[in-house]
Scaffold this active site. Structure first.
Site, PDB file in Angstrom:
ATOM      1  CD  GLU A  82      38.681  33.574  36.047  1.00  0.00           C
ATOM      2  OE1 GLU A  82      38.819  34.806  36.267  1.00  0.00           O
ATOM      3  OE2 GLU A  82      37.727  33.115  35.403  1.00  0.00           O
ATOM      4  CB  CYS A 106      37.407  35.492  29.734  1.00  0.00           C
ATOM      5  SG  CYS A 106      38.951  36.150  30.369  1.00  0.00           S
TER       6      CYS A 106
HETATM    7  O1  LIG Z   1      37.135  35.128  33.285  1.00  0.00           O
HETATM    8  C1  LIG Z   1      36.636  36.159  33.767  1.00  0.00           C
HETATM    9  C2  LIG Z   1      35.769  36.961  33.051  1.00  0.00           C
HETATM   10  C3  LIG Z   1      35.358  38.142  33.582  1.00  0.00           C
HETATM   11  N1  LIG Z   1      35.784  38.528  34.802  1.00  0.00           N
HETATM   12  C4  LIG Z   1      35.357  39.811  35.342  1.00  0.00           C
HETATM   13  C5  LIG Z   1      35.814  41.010  34.564  1.00  0.00           C
HETATM   14  C6  LIG Z   1      34.735  42.013  34.798  1.00  0.00           C
HETATM   15  O2  LIG Z   1      34.999  42.711  36.014  1.00  0.00           O
HETATM   16  C7  LIG Z   1      33.500  41.138  34.958  1.00  0.00           C
HETATM   17  C8  LIG Z   1      32.714  40.989  33.678  1.00  0.00           C
HETATM   18  O3  LIG Z   1      31.985  42.135  33.482  1.00  0.00           O
HETATM   19  P1  LIG Z   1      30.700  42.176  32.517  1.00  0.00           P
HETATM   20  O4  LIG Z   1      30.129  43.541  32.758  1.00  0.00           O
HETATM   21  O5  LIG Z   1      29.768  41.079  32.947  1.00  0.00           O
HETATM   22  O6  LIG Z   1      31.216  41.975  31.144  1.00  0.00           O
HETATM   23  O7  LIG Z   1      33.957  39.854  35.334  1.00  0.00           O
HETATM   24  C9  LIG Z   1      36.617  37.729  35.545  1.00  0.00           C
HETATM   25  O8  LIG Z   1      37.009  38.053  36.675  1.00  0.00           O
HETATM   26  N2  LIG Z   1      37.009  36.543  35.000  1.00  0.00           N
HETATM   27 ZN   LIG Z   2      39.108  36.420  32.496  1.00  0.00          ZN
END
Ligand SMILES: O=c1ccn([C@H]2C[C@H](O)[C@@H](COP(=O)(O)O)O2)c(=O)[nH]1
Ligand SMILES: [Zn+2]
Length: 175
Positions: A82, A106
């Site tokens: 994002e 997130c």
């Molecule tokens: O809002 C978000 C949340 C996470 N991401 C990305 C960051 C990481 O590369 C992965 C998450 O890794 P996990 O091993 O599943 O915790 O996803 C994002 O781009 N945007």
């Molecule tokens: Zn994020």
């Protein structure tokens, strides 16, 4: 008289498919996320996927999620989809735009979304719904009334076949 195709992609499936296609660029071995920002004229103004910061080698920084040493995880280094989509914008501002994201954002991305003036969040997966980060995201979005909704695709699958046009031209030329 020929009639128009009826099985074309509708706008929302198209934008979500662009987000998913962008995610294919991610080097993250576990979770690939893509985002696509669209303005009120249905024009795409930003695309991003999760990856290491500009100039950093994808091999030099860790991709693992867990390690006793936090500095040896991807968490402090990877740029989220994002944020990259906002940073990659091809216009002056994304104020009033909609962001299509593969995964519910997130809290850090939600803050970027809010500060950039994006007015709506459309997400596909909500698998991390109960994680504190996502709870915080909803709290933030609710606090300012930014709507978020899960995308319900009209087409369950979008296939990209690089040979499709040639196959179609071949079959029409022999008809
Ligand atoms: O809002 C978000 C949340 C996470 N991401 C990305 C960051 C990481 O590369 C992965 C998450 O890794 P996990 O091993 O599943 O915790 O996803 C994002 O781009 N945007
Ligand atoms: Zn994020």
């Amino acid at each position: 008289m020929a009639v128009k195709r009826e099985d074309y992609l509708d706008w929302a499936d198209y934008f979500m498919a662009v987000a998913f296609l962008s995610a294919q660029r991610s080097k993250d071995p576990r979770t690939q996320v893509g985002a696509c920002i669209v303005n009120d004229e249905n024009k795409i103004v930003g695309i991003g996927y999760n990856g290491m910061p500009r100039g950093c080698s994808d091999e030099a920084l860790p991709w693992q999620r867990k390690n006793d040493d936090w500095l040896e995880t991807k968490i402090p280094y990877v740029c989220h989809a994002e944020m990259n989509a906002v940073m990659n914008k091809n216009c002056a501002s994304v104020k009033g735009c909609t962001i299509y994201v593969a995964l519910f954002p997130c809290n850090e991305c939600t803050k970027v979304i809010m500060q950039s003036g994006i007015k709506e969040v459309v997400y596909m997966s909500d698998t991390k719904h109960d994680k504190p980060s996502m709870v915080a995201s909803r709290r933030l979005l609710d606090a300012v009334g930014i709507p978020y909704r899960q995308h319900i695709p009209k087409q369950s699958k979008v296939t990209i076949d690089f040979g499709a046009l040639e196959d179609e031209l071949d079959s029409t030329s022999t008809r």
